[in-house]
Scaffold this active site. Structure first.
Site, PDB file in Angstrom:
ATOM      1  N   LYS A   1       0.754  -1.365   0.168  1.00 25.73           N
ATOM      2  CA  LYS A   1      -0.006   0.053   0.109  1.00 25.73           C
ATOM      3  C   LYS A   1       0.945   1.296  -0.077  1.00 25.73           C
ATOM      4  O   LYS A   1       0.318   2.093  -0.733  1.00 25.73           O
ATOM      5  CB  LYS A   1      -0.942  -0.034   1.274  1.00 25.73           C
ATOM      6  CG  LYS A   1      -2.013  -0.883   1.129  1.00 25.73           C
ATOM      7  CD  LYS A   1      -3.142  -0.761   2.047  1.00 25.73           C
ATOM      8  CE  LYS A   1      -4.379  -1.291   1.788  1.00 25.73           C
ATOM      9  NZ  LYS A   1      -5.689  -1.012   2.699  1.00 25.73           N
TER      10      LYS A   1
ATOM     11  N   LYS B   1      -3.818 -11.091  -6.585  1.00 24.22           N
ATOM     12  CA  LYS B   1      -5.281 -11.245  -5.859  1.00 24.22           C
ATOM     13  C   LYS B   1      -6.457 -10.490  -6.118  1.00 24.22           C
ATOM     14  O   LYS B   1      -6.166  -9.075  -6.841  1.00 24.22           O
ATOM     15  CB  LYS B   1      -4.949 -10.958  -4.435  1.00 24.22           C
ATOM     16  CG  LYS B   1      -6.049 -10.610  -3.615  1.00 24.22           C
ATOM     17  CD  LYS B   1      -5.657 -10.257  -2.281  1.00 24.22           C
ATOM     18  CE  LYS B   1      -5.699  -8.661  -1.846  1.00 24.22           C
ATOM     19  NZ  LYS B   1      -6.160  -8.588  -0.623  1.00 24.22           N
TER      20      LYS B   1
ATOM     21  N   LYS C   1     -10.786  -5.121  -4.184  1.00 21.47           N
ATOM     22  CA  LYS C   1     -11.643  -4.032  -4.724  1.00 21.47           C
ATOM     23  C   LYS C   1     -10.669  -2.770  -5.084  1.00 21.47           C
ATOM     24  O   LYS C   1     -11.191  -1.817  -5.531  1.00 21.47           O
ATOM     25  CB  LYS C   1     -12.482  -3.720  -3.481  1.00 21.47           C
ATOM     26  CG  LYS C   1     -11.770  -3.336  -2.205  1.00 21.47           C
ATOM     27  CD  LYS C   1     -12.722  -3.392  -0.998  1.00 21.47           C
ATOM     28  CE  LYS C   1     -12.200  -3.757   0.244  1.00 21.47           C
ATOM     29  NZ  LYS C   1     -13.209  -4.224   1.433  1.00 21.47           N
TER      30      LYS C   1
HETATM   31  P1  AMP Z   1     -10.297  -6.468   3.039  1.00 24.94           P
HETATM   32  O1  AMP Z   1     -11.319  -6.244   1.817  1.00 24.94           O
HETATM   33  O2  AMP Z   1      -8.887  -6.364   2.470  1.00 24.94           O
HETATM   34  O3  AMP Z   1     -11.005  -6.022   4.280  1.00 24.94           O
HETATM   35  O4  AMP Z   1     -10.554  -8.090   3.125  1.00 24.94           O
HETATM   36  C1  AMP Z   1     -11.755  -8.603   3.876  1.00 24.94           C
HETATM   37  C2  AMP Z   1     -11.499 -10.250   4.056  1.00 24.94           C
HETATM   38  O5  AMP Z   1     -11.714 -10.475   2.713  1.00 24.94           O
HETATM   39  C3  AMP Z   1     -10.278 -10.819   4.502  1.00 24.94           C
HETATM   40  O6  AMP Z   1     -10.456 -11.883   5.370  1.00 24.94           O
HETATM   41  C4  AMP Z   1      -9.448 -10.979   3.093  1.00 24.94           C
HETATM   42  O7  AMP Z   1      -8.654 -11.959   3.494  1.00 24.94           O
HETATM   43  C5  AMP Z   1     -10.568 -11.539   2.407  1.00 24.94           C
HETATM   44  N1  AMP Z   1     -10.002 -11.373   0.939  1.00 24.94           N
HETATM   45  C6  AMP Z   1     -10.091 -10.031   0.293  1.00 24.94           C
HETATM   46  N2  AMP Z   1      -9.605 -10.426  -1.065  1.00 24.94           N
HETATM   47  C7  AMP Z   1      -9.525 -11.609  -1.251  1.00 24.94           C
HETATM   48  C8  AMP Z   1      -9.387 -12.454  -2.357  1.00 24.94           C
HETATM   49  N3  AMP Z   1      -9.258 -12.206  -3.351  1.00 24.94           N
HETATM   50  N4  AMP Z   1      -9.634 -13.909  -1.967  1.00 24.94           N
HETATM   51  C9  AMP Z   1      -9.965 -14.354  -0.878  1.00 24.94           C
HETATM   52  N5  AMP Z   1     -10.164 -13.660   0.196  1.00 24.94           N
HETATM   53  C10 AMP Z   1     -10.104 -12.352  -0.022  1.00 24.94           C
END
Ligand code: AMP
Ligand code: TRP
Length: 344
Positions: free
Chosen positions: A121, A204, A207
């Site tokens: 980031k 990965k 968003k």
């Molecule tokens: P975040 O959107 O970074 O707050 O992630 C929220 C949750 O979603 C966390 O548990 C992440 O590990 C999971 N997560 C986010 N992106 C992915 C992805 N591409 N595949 C699997 N899990 C994800």
């Protein structure tokens, strides 16, 4: 789980998602779907929209407020039931920020610079990002340990942050000679712990990816979902009969894993059904499955979003319940650290 953690702490599950923009299929399969599945077991489930984490990078205030409500709607649409789980946004429970400060004094600066999410980031900009972005993992440890949570379901990308949470708990327990915090177990399970970008099988699904075609958003229309899957990057070979044949085919593996996670099958089961077929046949089947799985969720999300006052009420009630669990643990932590409390 360590023996002391098992015997000393009641089983409790905690997880959080940043409400910083629309959620993706990665969030759904890696997190939300599993949050819902963990309800009703022996452990109490606590789920949090981590808005204090979101503001470590700039958020437009009105958009942030909307995103918090939308993320709450997504949780509930995916099956998180406020009658079975504590559902709230982080900033309404001040114990998180307070415990975060206490952990800033436990964690070491070097631990923070080592975090790959920080490096990603911050990029080359390490001196000019917010101090909060660097301290972020100490706040995440606070989220978890303020509830003495014993297990945390997350996607693969959060593994390093959970290791740091364990380090903070162990250092606190050791420095103060107590067993105040559990050594929390990460729950990184299933085939969709790392859903990859539809444009690049080495990245990965996120968003924050600048390309909207790289991800499926939970708010995408059926047409948009089908089109993104049709255009997803793949190779020219037919599908193999077992997962061994997907080793050097990250894009193909990703689509098979997505299919498996949506269908609640193993990747080998999926391959036994599609062996020898090309993406001309597989992609439409995956698109159909994705649309039929996500359409009801999107619809339920829209239904919840039509009544924001109800979402606010649910989050407010959840925050009160969360506070009841967190505050005694925070107060005990202050006492252990020698902070004087004399308020009547
Ligand atoms: P975040 O959107 O970074 O707050 O992630 C929220 C949750 O979603 C966390 O548990 C992440 O590990 C999971 N997560 C986010 N992106 C992915 C992805 N591409 N595949 C699997 N899990 C994800
Ligand atoms: N850091 C997590 C992410 O970016 C979000 C998060 C914050 C979290 N606090 C948490 C996840 C506590 C699990 C438990 O996805």
């Amino acid at each position: 789980m360590t023996e002391t953690t098992k015997t000393r702490f009641t089983p409790r599950i905690f997880s959080g998602i940043q409400p910083s923009g629309g959620l993706t299929l990665g969030n759904y399969l890696g997190a939300l779907k599993r949050f819902a599945a963990l309800q009703g077991g022996e452990a109490e489930t606590i789920y949090c929209l981590v808005d204090l984490h979101a503001i470590t990078v700039w958020q437009e205030p009105e958009t942030l407020r909307l995103n918090i409500r939308e993320a709450a709607a997504a949780f509930m649409a995916a099956g998180v039931d406020p009658a079975q789980s504590v559902l709230f946004n982080q900033s309404q429970v001040s114990a998180h920020a307070e415990m975060g400060w206490l952990f800033n004094t436990v964690a070491r600066v070097g631990w923070m610079y080592r975090m790959t999410q920080f490096k990603d980031k911050a990029g080359k900009n390490t001196e000019n990002v917010s101090l909060g972005l660097l301290a972020y993992p100490a706040l995440m440890a606070a989220d978890i340990l303020t509830y003495q949570a014993t297990a945390v379901p997350v996607g693969e990308d959060q593994k390093q942050h959970l290791e740091l949470t364990r380090d903070i708990a162990a250092k606190f327990n050791h420095d103060y000679g107590v067993e105040q915090f559990p050594i929390t177990e990460p729950l990184i399970e299933g085939v969709a712990t790392r859903v990859m970008s539809l444009r690049d099988g080495s990245k990965k699904m996120s968003k924050s990816d600048p390309s909207d075609a790289s991800r499926i958003n939970l708010t995408d229309s059926a047409d948009a979902i089908a089109q993104k899957i049709r255009k997803a990057r793949t190779d020219a070979d037919p599908l193999p009969g077992t997962t061994d044949g997907l080793k050097d085919r990250p894009e193909a593996r990703n689509l098979v894993n997505i299919y498996a996670a949506l269908a609640d099958q193993t990747p080998d089961q999926v391959l036994s059904q599609f062996e020898g077929q090309g993406f001309g046949a597989f992609k439409p089947a995956l698109a159909d499955l994705a649309v039929t799985s996500l359409e009801p969720i999107t619809k339920r999300m829209n239904d919840f979003m039509a009544d924001p006052a109800e979402i606010d009420r649910i989050l407010g009630k959840g925050a009160i319940r969360a506070d009841e669990i967190a505050t005694p643990i925070l107060e005990r932590t202050k006492e252990i650290m020698g902070l004087l409390r004399t308020r009547p």
